[in-house]
Enzyme design. Structure first.
Site, PDB file in Angstrom:
ATOM      1  N   THR A 166       8.210   8.113   1.604  1.00  0.00           N
ATOM      2  CA  THR A 166       7.946   6.771   1.046  1.00  0.00           C
ATOM      3  C   THR A 166       8.881   5.564   1.522  1.00  0.00           C
ATOM      4  O   THR A 166       9.972   6.066   2.290  1.00  0.00           O
ATOM      5  CB  THR A 166       7.801   6.849  -0.554  1.00  0.00           C
ATOM      6  N   GLY A 167       8.649   4.601   1.459  1.00  0.00           N
ATOM      7  CA  GLY A 167       9.550   3.519   2.080  1.00  0.00           C
ATOM      8  C   GLY A 167       8.827   2.698   3.080  1.00  0.00           C
ATOM      9  O   GLY A 167       7.352   2.790   3.294  1.00  0.00           O
ATOM     10  N   ARG A 215      -3.711  -3.182   8.723  1.00  0.00           N
ATOM     11  CA  ARG A 215      -2.221  -2.454   8.987  1.00  0.00           C
ATOM     12  C   ARG A 215      -2.139  -1.192   8.316  1.00  0.00           C
ATOM     13  O   ARG A 215      -2.453  -0.940   7.179  1.00  0.00           O
ATOM     14  CB  ARG A 215      -0.915  -3.054   8.128  1.00  0.00           C
ATOM     15  N   THR A 233       4.598   4.705  -3.005  1.00  0.00           N
ATOM     16  CA  THR A 233       3.693   5.628  -2.335  1.00  0.00           C
ATOM     17  C   THR A 233       4.130   6.735  -3.184  1.00  0.00           C
ATOM     18  O   THR A 233       5.133   7.019  -4.041  1.00  0.00           O
ATOM     19  CB  THR A 233       4.027   5.993  -1.021  1.00  0.00           C
ATOM     20  N   THR A 285      -1.221   5.719  -0.765  1.00  0.00           N
ATOM     21  CA  THR A 285      -0.689   4.676  -1.155  1.00  0.00           C
ATOM     22  C   THR A 285      -1.540   3.400  -0.937  1.00  0.00           C
ATOM     23  O   THR A 285      -2.428   3.507  -0.099  1.00  0.00           O
ATOM     24  CB  THR A 285       0.551   4.500  -0.102  1.00  0.00           C
ATOM     25  N   SER A 322       1.415   0.805  -6.696  1.00  0.00           N
ATOM     26  CA  SER A 322       1.486   1.334  -5.502  1.00  0.00           C
ATOM     27  C   SER A 322       0.580   2.063  -4.626  1.00  0.00           C
ATOM     28  O   SER A 322       0.860   2.529  -3.583  1.00  0.00           O
ATOM     29  CB  SER A 322       2.916   1.701  -5.079  1.00  0.00           C
TER      30      SER A 322
HETATM   31  N1  ASP Z   1       5.282   3.844   2.988  1.00  0.00           N
HETATM   32  C1  ASP Z   1       4.458   3.001   2.594  1.00  0.00           C
HETATM   33  C2  ASP Z   1       3.980   2.110   3.675  1.00  0.00           C
HETATM   34  O1  ASP Z   1       4.837   1.812   4.590  1.00  0.00           O
HETATM   35  C3  ASP Z   1       4.916   2.096   1.461  1.00  0.00           C
HETATM   36  C4  ASP Z   1       5.972   2.544   0.532  1.00  0.00           C
HETATM   37  O2  ASP Z   1       6.193   3.638   0.522  1.00  0.00           O
HETATM   38  O3  ASP Z   1       6.751   1.600  -0.020  1.00  0.00           O
HETATM   39  O4  ASP Z   1       2.652   1.771   3.443  1.00  0.00           O
END
Ligand code: ASP
Length: 305
Positions: A216-217, A193, A165, A183, A45
């Site tokens: 994160t997320g 993106r 992340t 990330t 990630s």
């Molecule tokens: N926050 C990160 C993103 O949207 C991805 C993640 O943390 O899962 O790129």
């Protein structure tokens, strides 16, 4: 002194604390800790071996914020450089800008003397190919694939698909705070993106006077709600750290539309208290103080979506 991180920061948190113990700055500590995660081949990630975008390119995002000056440096959709957090640091130190992306970020990394590296490992390529095969038997070189990329990127929003992340927050004995995020973003994302990670106020915010937060997320949610900044703002307005986290997570409930999904925040208040929140049950984060022999793992506040 304290370091707070998302759980995948376990490969770098001790080294980050060593930097603080040795008199290094909070920026040094955060960049050091994140660097170990970016080089970890088992973490798909972040950095080297991160999962690629829809067309098989590893595009990385990172940000770094200095809570003393509110200076920040960020890079987005950068390819071929293992340590975007170091490039973000150079943006902070060398440029009159906060965020540079894509070809411009790569040009700058080259100018700053960072070595190029192919970041796509065989394992990451295999995961990417398997995921793609679930959605289409077309390959990125085909014209028909290019016509369907918007549709295919929507499938990548499935919360079951791997993402992730790393977040690091450091505070030194004088109360200085820095916060860093790195990330590879959503796997199978549309090329170009950007998520929340390189966006100050969305995925990262630090202010010595109140504290810091990082996310994160599903980054699109944090971008729409300015989640990291909200946590710090709620502390400024007098809330405790945990109440600020609850309020920022509750803000996400008013987001309409189809793309509401996972969200996690790690945070620190100005008094050096760590905490974290998630809309998934049982999630953890880690922290280490200078008087601890090793880091500790703690459960995040669970705030259902
Ligand atoms: N926050 C990160 C993103 O949207 C991805 C993640 O943390 O899962 O790129």
């Amino acid at each position: 002194m304290i370091i707070v991180a998302s759980s995948n920061g376990d490969v770098g948190i001790r080294q980050a604390m060593e930097v603080l113990r040795g008199g290094g700055s909070v920026i040094d500590a955060v960049v050091t800790g994140i660097g170990f995660v970016e080089s970890n081949p088992d973490d798909h990630s972040v950095g080297y071996s991160g999962l690629p975008n829809l067309i098989g390119e590893v595009e990385l995002d990172a940000s770094l914020m200095d809570g003393q000056t509110l200076a920040a440096g960020c890079v987005g959709a950068i390819r071929g450089y293992e340590h975007p957090i170091e490039v973000a640091r150079k943006v902070l130190e060398e440029l009159p800008h906060v965020l540079i992306v894509g070809g411009g970020a790569e040009r700058f990394a080259e100018e700053m003397g960072f070595p190029k590296r192919d970041l796509l490992t065989e394992e990451a390529r295999a995961i990417w190919q398997q995921g793609l095969a679930r959605d289409t038997n077309l390959t990125p070189g085909e014209a028909k694939f290019r016509e369907r990329m918007a549709e295919l990127s929507r499938r990548a929003a499935d919360p079951e698909r791997p993402t992730g992340t790393v977040n690091f927050i450091a505070q030194d004995r004088d109360g200085n705070i820095a916060c860093g995020v790195s990330t590879s973003g959503w796997s199978w994302k549309y090329p170009g993106r950007l998520g929340d990670s390189p966006i100050i106020a969305a995925g990262n915010y630090a202010d010595n006077r109140y504290g810091a937060a990082a996310c994160t997320g599903h980054g699109e949610m944090a971008m729409r709600a300015a989640t990291a900044h909200s946590v710090v703002l709620y502390m400024k307005m007098g809330m405790s750290l945990d109440d600020a986290l609850r309020e920022a997570m509750n803000d996400l409930k008013s987001l309409g539309g189809p793309w509401v999904s996972r969200m996690n925040i790690v945070a620190l208040d100005r008094d050096g208290n760590p905490s974290a929140a998630s809309n998934e049950a049982g999630k953890t984060f880690i922290y280490m103080r200078d008087d601890m022999a090793d880091f500790e793992t703690k459960e995040r506040l669970y705030i259902p979506a």
